[in-house]
Structures are given as C-alpha cells and as structure tokens.
Motif scaffolding. Structure first.
Motif, PDB file in Angstrom:
ATOM      1  N   LEU A  17       0.677  -1.431  -0.323  1.00 59.42           N
ATOM      2  CA  LEU A  17       0.152   0.042  -0.003  1.00 59.42           C
ATOM      3  C   LEU A  17       0.756   1.105   0.132  1.00 59.42           C
ATOM      4  N   GLU A  18       1.894   0.983   0.963  1.00 56.69           N
ATOM      5  CA  GLU A  18       2.816   2.340   0.787  1.00 56.69           C
ATOM      6  C   GLU A  18       3.747   2.561  -0.628  1.00 56.69           C
ATOM      7  N   GLU A  19       3.933   1.544  -1.179  1.00 58.45           N
ATOM      8  CA  GLU A  19       3.902   1.504  -2.334  1.00 58.45           C
ATOM      9  C   GLU A  19       3.381   2.291  -3.569  1.00 58.45           C
ATOM     10  N   LEU A  20       2.308   1.809  -3.070  1.00 54.14           N
ATOM     11  CA  LEU A  20       1.325   2.391  -4.442  1.00 54.14           C
ATOM     12  C   LEU A  20       0.992   4.142  -3.877  1.00 54.14           C
ATOM     13  N   ALA A  21       1.088   3.965  -2.409  1.00 55.61           N
ATOM     14  CA  ALA A  21       0.532   5.812  -1.960  1.00 55.61           C
ATOM     15  C   ALA A  21       2.462   6.371  -2.439  1.00 55.61           C
ATOM     16  N   ARG A  22       3.222   5.973  -2.870  1.00 60.96           N
ATOM     17  CA  ARG A  22       4.273   6.595  -3.504  1.00 60.96           C
ATOM     18  C   ARG A  22       4.515   7.267  -4.782  1.00 60.96           C
ATOM     19  N   ASP A  23       3.874   5.918  -5.388  1.00 54.94           N
ATOM     20  CA  ASP A  23       3.947   5.788  -6.755  1.00 54.94           C
ATOM     21  C   ASP A  23       2.615   6.643  -7.182  1.00 54.94           C
ATOM     22  N   GLY A  58      -1.596  20.948   1.518  1.00 54.60           N
ATOM     23  CA  GLY A  58      -1.109  20.249   3.328  1.00 54.60           C
ATOM     24  C   GLY A  58      -1.494  19.215   3.059  1.00 54.60           C
ATOM     25  N   PHE A  59      -2.455  18.435   2.799  1.00 59.75           N
ATOM     26  CA  PHE A  59      -2.081  16.781   3.383  1.00 59.75           C
ATOM     27  C   PHE A  59      -1.324  16.246   2.026  1.00 59.75           C
ATOM     28  N   ILE A  60      -0.959  16.267   0.935  1.00 62.18           N
ATOM     29  CA  ILE A  60       0.077  15.964  -0.321  1.00 62.18           C
ATOM     30  C   ILE A  60       1.164  16.292   0.745  1.00 62.18           C
ATOM     31  N   ALA A  61       1.340  17.327   0.924  1.00 64.34           N
ATOM     32  CA  ALA A  61       2.870  17.349   2.031  1.00 64.34           C
ATOM     33  C   ALA A  61       2.957  16.489   3.034  1.00 64.34           C
ATOM     34  N   LEU A  62       2.303  16.698   3.982  1.00 61.50           N
ATOM     35  CA  LEU A  62       2.392  15.797   4.842  1.00 61.50           C
ATOM     36  C   LEU A  62       3.340  13.829   4.680  1.00 61.50           C
ATOM     37  N   GLY A  63       2.342  13.819   3.156  1.00 60.16           N
ATOM     38  CA  GLY A  63       3.038  12.269   2.668  1.00 60.16           C
ATOM     39  C   GLY A  63       4.131  12.130   2.264  1.00 60.16           C
ATOM     40  N   LEU A  64       4.471  13.443   1.291  1.00 65.27           N
ATOM     41  CA  LEU A  64       5.904  13.683   1.002  1.00 65.27           C
ATOM     42  C   LEU A  64       6.481  13.768   1.926  1.00 65.27           C
ATOM     43  N   ALA A  65       6.055  14.525   2.791  1.00 65.93           N
ATOM     44  CA  ALA A  65       7.305  14.136   4.336  1.00 65.93           C
ATOM     45  C   ALA A  65       8.030  13.537   4.360  1.00 65.93           C
ATOM     46  N   TYR A  66       7.002  11.854   4.744  1.00 67.55           N
ATOM     47  CA  TYR A  66       7.762  10.437   4.653  1.00 67.55           C
ATOM     48  C   TYR A  66       8.658  10.153   4.236  1.00 67.55           C
ATOM     49  N   TYR A  67       8.848  10.258   2.907  1.00 67.45           N
ATOM     50  CA  TYR A  67       9.906   9.816   1.644  1.00 67.45           C
ATOM     51  C   TYR A  67      10.139  10.523   1.082  1.00 67.45           C
ATOM     52  N   HIS A  68       9.485  12.433   0.226  1.00 66.69           N
ATOM     53  CA  HIS A  68      10.566  13.479  -0.590  1.00 66.69           C
ATOM     54  C   HIS A  68      10.807  13.921   0.552  1.00 66.69           C
ATOM     55  N   ASN A 101     -11.945  11.028   7.478  1.00 68.10           N
ATOM     56  CA  ASN A 101     -11.897   9.606   8.263  1.00 68.10           C
ATOM     57  C   ASN A 101     -10.455  10.073   8.844  1.00 68.10           C
ATOM     58  N   TRP A 102      -9.362  10.714   8.559  1.00 70.07           N
ATOM     59  CA  TRP A 102      -8.310  11.003   8.725  1.00 70.07           C
ATOM     60  C   TRP A 102      -8.249  12.053  10.150  1.00 70.07           C
ATOM     61  N   MET A 103      -9.329  12.701  10.318  1.00 68.79           N
ATOM     62  CA  MET A 103      -9.441  13.257  10.534  1.00 68.79           C
ATOM     63  C   MET A 103     -10.182  13.151  12.257  1.00 68.79           C
ATOM     64  N   LEU A 105       0.078   7.052   3.833  1.00 70.54           N
ATOM     65  CA  LEU A 105       1.513   7.193   4.469  1.00 70.54           C
ATOM     66  C   LEU A 105       1.339   7.221   5.896  1.00 70.54           C
ATOM     67  N   ASP A 106       1.100   8.429   6.281  1.00 73.23           N
ATOM     68  CA  ASP A 106       0.677   8.864   7.484  1.00 73.23           C
ATOM     69  C   ASP A 106       0.287   8.263   8.880  1.00 73.23           C
ATOM     70  N   LEU A 107      -0.723   7.616   7.927  1.00 73.80           N
ATOM     71  CA  LEU A 107      -1.642   6.688   8.943  1.00 73.80           C
ATOM     72  C   LEU A 107      -0.720   5.365   9.305  1.00 73.80           C
ATOM     73  N   ILE A 108       0.060   5.230   8.212  1.00 75.24           N
ATOM     74  CA  ILE A 108       0.715   3.677   8.294  1.00 75.24           C
ATOM     75  C   ILE A 108       1.846   4.264   8.797  1.00 75.24           C
TER      76      ILE A 108
END
Ligand code: GLC
Length: 449
Positions: free
Chosen positions: A14-20, A47-57, A378-380, A440-443
């Motif tokens: 799922l992480e891979e798919l998220a990053r792709d 904003g939400f996207i930046a949080l995901g990017l923070a994990y790998y880029h 759901n995240w909030m 990505l953030d939830l994981i």
C-alpha cells in the motif's frame, strides 16, 4: 515514526502504491490532486499531500508548501486553486475567475478567488515531529512560513467575521472543501438564477466521471453565479458580505481553524514569536462553536446559515470535526459517538464514516459528499476520536480506511456499502493524491495529532 522494516507486507505494498501515486501526480514543484480531474494545485489538498511527501521526499514537502503560498494574496487570503500552468481540461479556469490585476491578488500566480479550510499550521506541526522536522532545513522553513500562515489566519479573522463572533464564514460551498454537501442545498436553492447563463456545456468533470457521482447542472449554475458576483464586488469581502446570498459559518471550516490555531501557537513558540493574538482568536472561536453551532437537543454540531440566520439542521460528517479540534466535553463526545456508530455507517460490517448521515433524506451512497467515505475526513475523525480518548473507535476508523485503500486503490471517495464480502467501488477519480498521502501518515505515524 516506524521504520519501513516494521511495516507489515500488505501495508508495504500500500505504501508503494501511495508513493507511486504521489510521484505520478508531481509536476515540477507541486502535486496535482489527480491528473484526470484536477489539473492544478489545490489548497487543502496541498497540505495533506505535503504530509505524505514528508515521509519519503521531504524536500518536495517544502517545495509543495512553498508553491502553494506563491498564490497567497496580498491581503493574506490563501486561494483554493493555483493555476501554475494553463490547462484547458478544467472548468472554471482562470478566465472565469478573472482575478488577474486585482490590487489584493497574488503578484506571482494566477489563482481562484476563494479559499479552503486552513490546514498548513497543523500539517507543519506534524511534520515538525518527524525526524525530518529536526533538520536545520525544516526549521529554517518553519521560520519562513510562520508569518505567511499567520497572515492567512489574520485574513480570516479580519475579513470573514463581520460581527466579531469568532466564527468565520465561507462565501462559497467550494470554500468548505465538502463541496457538494447537502448542508448547502437550501442556501444554494434560495439563489435566484433566472436569466443566468447555463454553464452545463462548459463542465469538464463529466467527461471523466459518471454524472451520478457529481453535482447537478442546477448546482453548477449557482456556483458560477456566485463567482460572477464576486467579480462584480471586486473580490472585496465586505462588499460580498453585504451582497451575497450565500454566507455560511461552516462547522468543518471553523473546527479546522481551531486545530490550525492551536498548531500555530506551537509554531510561534518554535520561532520565538508572540502567540497571544492567536490565542485570543482561538478562545473566541472555541466558545462560539460550542455556543452557536452545538445543538443540545440533537446532540450534534451544525453549520449556521448567516444570510438566512438559521442553523442548518442536517447531519453530515463535518459535525464530528470539533473532535479534531479537541473542544468537546465528555458528554458531547459520547453523543457524537452515538451518532457516528448509528447513523454514519451503512450496516453491520460496513465502514465509517459516511459523509452524510444515512438517516438523512439527502443521503446518497455514490454522490460526491452526500454519502461516500472520504479519506481526509476519516483521518481527522481518527485523530479527533483519539484526542477524546475513544481509542478503540479511532483505531477502527483507521483500520477500515487502510483496508478500503488496500482493496480498492487510491480513489477519491468510496461507496460506504463496500465491505470485504461485497466488492464495492472507489468513486470519483482514481490516483487521488490525498488518499495516498494520508495513507502514508496513517501507516507511519501513530502519534496523536
Ligand atoms: C473536490 C473536493 C475538494 C478538493 C478538490 C481537489 O472538489 O471536494 O475538497 O479540494 O476536489 O481535490
């Protein structure tokens, strides 16, 4: 934050798919919400996207936020869309918004003329708690951004709260982020559009998404009616407040503002700035939400139609967002939880949280914001439930959200009737960026927000 070795195999893919997905939507400095349906940069998405990017880029997280704030207006307003590059596959584009040349507009980028819920303070607070948040690059960036985010909040408090109540209003349903929520139907239906141009042939969304999942043409006509009115008013908030038929004190918007104010106080402390003004704003908003938007009889929070002076008595997932703000008493929390588990789920084994309560006549399991599940809500909700000590329910929401994404992919929204045994459908567009980023953030980060 857990390291990738600690992540179970299913979640790793799922992480891979998220990053792709995020990589595929990246365009030299910013990320599209989805290439098919949304070919520009959107505000709260970013904003939400930046949080995901923070994990790998993480360097891209900085670029993403910086690109968004290129669109910030001189009066502090952060627009809902930055049109960095022309693209004919979207309506309404810059030629409809006509914001270029406005004295208060962005000197750098073509933008829309309205805003979206404020997210950047709490997104930056969360990134600050990751390992990348400890680097000198990030700390310098926080100093760069703090005054800009402060200006964004100041715009809301000085231009969107004419009575000084502590509640800011939205002037278009697109400002709510929950664009097609039935909560706005009555206010929109009350707009007299007779003689106004028909915009149905200009729509681009229906070329890629089933009309059943999207707003009606009658709604679109009203959306554009409001845009034309804003142009006529020179996009001046005080003129719009006097003239516009649509002014709503939105419960999701104000709750997210509270969460952002709280985070802005933390950022202020990090950069050594005075936070007393922010704390004053926030105290007023918290009190006003619990005074004006809480309905004791229903045991639920509702938005308020400021133009027609009435509470919008319709249960939507936005009513749970005061949990995210952390401002509910135990009694309020328990009543909300009761609604959540009884009215925001479609049946045994089905998923939380429908965007409109299933017992509302307006509930529609496939139409945009009228029933389907959204990952950002759901995240909030997950964080709000945790914040109020409902850990089991919070974890349930998180597991269900990840399971939906794992089974069906990075869809924009989901049919809530989808279960393990009933293969459901992802709706709207696929390859949707915030679904990927928040997965990505939830994981990766189980810290409460
Ligand atoms: C939809 C959503 C809105 C989002 C935009 C871009 O319009 O309702 O909240 O910002 O898509 O993803």
């Amino acid at each position: 934050m857990s390291s990738s070795e600690n992540v179970p195999a299913a979640l790793r893919s799922l992480e891979e798919l998220a990053r792709d997905t995020l990589d595929g939507n990246w365009r030299d400095g910013y990320t599209l919400p989805s290439p098919k349906l949304y070919p520009f940069q959107w505000n709260w998405d970013s904003g939400f996207i930046a949080l995901g990017l923070a994990y790998y880029h993480p360097e891209r997280a900085i670029e993403e936020i910086r690109s968004m704030f290129k669109g910030q207006w001189k009066n502090g307003m952060l627009p809902h869309i930055n049109f960095h590059r022309p693209d004919p596959n979207y309506f309404p584009g810059p030629e409809v918004w006509k914001t270029s040349g406005l004295p208060q507009g962005s000197p750098q980028v073509a933008t829309s003329g309205i805003t979206q819920p404020p997210v950047f303070a709490f997104i930056m607070e969360r990134i600050s708690a990751l390992p990348f948040g400890q680097t000198a690059d990030w700390k310098t960036f926080v100093r760069e951004m703090f005054p800009k985010i402060l200006a964004q909040h100041r715009h809301l408090y000085t231009h969107r709260d004419p009575e000084g109540e502590g509640l800011v209003y939205i002037q278009h349903n697109w400002e709510a982020g929950t664009d097609n929520s039935p909560a706005y139907d009555a206010a929109l239906d009350a707009i007299d559009v007779s003689g106004f141009r028909d915009v149905s042939s200009l729509r681009r969304d229906l070329k890629t998404v089933d009309a059943l999942h999207r707003p009606t043409n009658a709604n679109y006509q009203r959306y554009i009616y409001l845009v034309d009115l804003f142009i006529e008013c020179g996009y001046q908030d005080d003129v719009i407040a006097r003239r516009s038929p649509f002014l709503v004190q939105d419960i999701l918007f104000n709750s997210m503002l509270v969460r952002s104010n709280q985070a802005l106080v933390t950022l202020a402390k990090a950069v050594g700035a005075d936070s007393s003004e922010i704390e004053r704003w926030n105290a007023r908003t918290v009190a006003a939400i619990n005074r004006k938007l809480w309905d004791e009889e229903a045991g639920f929070y509702f938005s308020y139609d400021l133009r027609h002076q009435r509470r919008i008595q319709l249960k939507t997932s936005s009513g749970f967002m005061p949990l995210f703000a952390g401002i509910c008493t135990t009694a309020q929390r328990d009543r909300l939880a009761q609604h959540l588990t009884h009215s925001f789920v479609t049946g045994v084994g089905a998923n939380l949280c429908t965007s409109t309560a299933v017992d509302e006549p307006a509930f529609d399991p496939v139409k945009y914001w009228r029933g389907p599940i959204w990952v950002n809500v759901n995240w909030m909700l997950h964080h709000g439930l945790r914040r109020h000590g409902l850990t089991e329910l919070a974890n349930g929401v998180k597991q269900q959200t990840l399971a939906l994404l794992e089974r069906h992919g990075m869809w924009e929204y989901f049919d809530p009737r989808t279960t393990a045994t009933r293969p459901g459908v992802g709706l709207g567009t696929d390859a949707f960026s915030w679904s990927a980023a928040l997965a990505l953030d939830l994981i990766r980060n189980s810290n409460a927000l």
